[in-house]
Design a protein around this motif. Structure first.
Motif, PDB file in Angstrom:
ATOM      1  N   TYR A 126       0.851  -1.196   0.000  1.00  0.00           N
ATOM      2  CA  TYR A 126       0.000   0.000   0.000  1.00  0.00           C
ATOM      3  C   TYR A 126       0.880   1.238   0.000  1.00  0.00           C
ATOM      4  O   TYR A 126       1.911   1.274   0.671  1.00  0.00           O
ATOM      5  CB  TYR A 126      -0.873   0.069   1.267  1.00  0.00           C
ATOM      6  CG  TYR A 126      -2.013  -0.903   1.306  1.00  0.00           C
ATOM      7  CD1 TYR A 126      -3.281  -0.545   0.867  1.00  0.00           C
ATOM      8  CD2 TYR A 126      -1.834  -2.183   1.809  1.00  0.00           C
ATOM      9  CE1 TYR A 126      -4.340  -1.429   0.924  1.00  0.00           C
ATOM     10  CE2 TYR A 126      -2.892  -3.087   1.865  1.00  0.00           C
ATOM     11  CZ  TYR A 126      -4.135  -2.706   1.424  1.00  0.00           C
ATOM     12  OH  TYR A 126      -5.173  -3.580   1.474  1.00  0.00           O
ATOM     13  N   SER A 127       0.458   2.266  -0.715  1.00  0.00           N
ATOM     14  CA  SER A 127       1.111   3.562  -0.567  1.00  0.00           C
ATOM     15  C   SER A 127       0.342   4.307   0.523  1.00  0.00           C
ATOM     16  O   SER A 127      -0.869   4.099   0.694  1.00  0.00           O
ATOM     17  CB  SER A 127       1.095   4.342  -1.878  1.00  0.00           C
ATOM     18  OG  SER A 127      -0.234   4.569  -2.299  1.00  0.00           O
ATOM     19  N   THR A 146       4.443   1.581   6.753  1.00  0.00           N
ATOM     20  CA  THR A 146       4.252   0.339   6.023  1.00  0.00           C
ATOM     21  C   THR A 146       5.362  -0.640   6.394  1.00  0.00           C
ATOM     22  O   THR A 146       6.471  -0.239   6.746  1.00  0.00           O
ATOM     23  CB  THR A 146       4.246   0.569   4.496  1.00  0.00           C
ATOM     24  OG1 THR A 146       5.486   1.152   4.107  1.00  0.00           O
ATOM     25  CG2 THR A 146       3.083   1.475   4.083  1.00  0.00           C
TER      26      THR A 146
END
Length: 166
Positions: A126-127, A146
């Motif tokens: 995921y960004s 993250t």
């Protein structure tokens, strides 16, 4: 009669208002609260590594666990393999997990907005701008991080491997 271990496990599995009270208490004590979420259907080394790394980011790790109905909507009718109570109990047995709440929605947006953890964690696939709840956590002075996955491990791949052998 419940054993001490059963009570310990059950005391970690909380509804949202009870978990919110714990979060507020921990934050008032100066503890950093870390939040992550997921299905956690078949626990494997990838899950354990990810959660252990998340726990190292703060003082308390809380997990939003997708309900059975939520998992079915996201993953299909043949999932979850393990029901939500079994999945929650397995997570509660981990020493680095401090609280679990089961949510019915497809995303943890409401959970995150209610709990406002100090650190929101998702997988590195995921960004940060695409992580549900990131805006709320950042607006509240928190952080979004993250964590890289352990390659080669996923519940889906384990399930497919089992199916191919039957």
């Amino acid at each position: 009669m419940r054993t001490d271990i059963e009570n310990t496990l059950l005391n970690k599995i909380l509804d949202l208002p009870a978990l919110k009270n714990h979060v507020l208490t921990w934050q008032a004590e100066g503890q950093k609260v870390v939040f992550t979420n997921g299905v956690f259907d078949l626990l494997h080394i990838g899950h354990l590594t990810y959660m252990a790394k998340a726990a190292e980011l703060g003082g308390k790790l809380i997990i939003g666990l997708n309900s059975d109905a939520s998992v079915k909507r996201i993953k299909g009718d043949d999932r979850p393999v393990n029901d939500q109570n079994s999945r929650a109990a397995l997570l509660a047995a981990l020493f680095f997990v401090d609280g679990i709440t089961i949510f019915e929605e497809d995303t943890p947006a409401n959970l995150i907005a209610t709990l406002l953890p100090d650190i929101l964690v998702k997988g590195a696939d995921y960004s940060i701008e695409n992580i549900v709840g990131a805006k709320e956590v950042l607006a509240n002075g928190g952080e979004v991080k993250t964590i890289n996955f352990v390659e080669g491990y996923s519940s889906t791949s384990i399930i497919n491997k089992i199916r191919s052998k039957t």
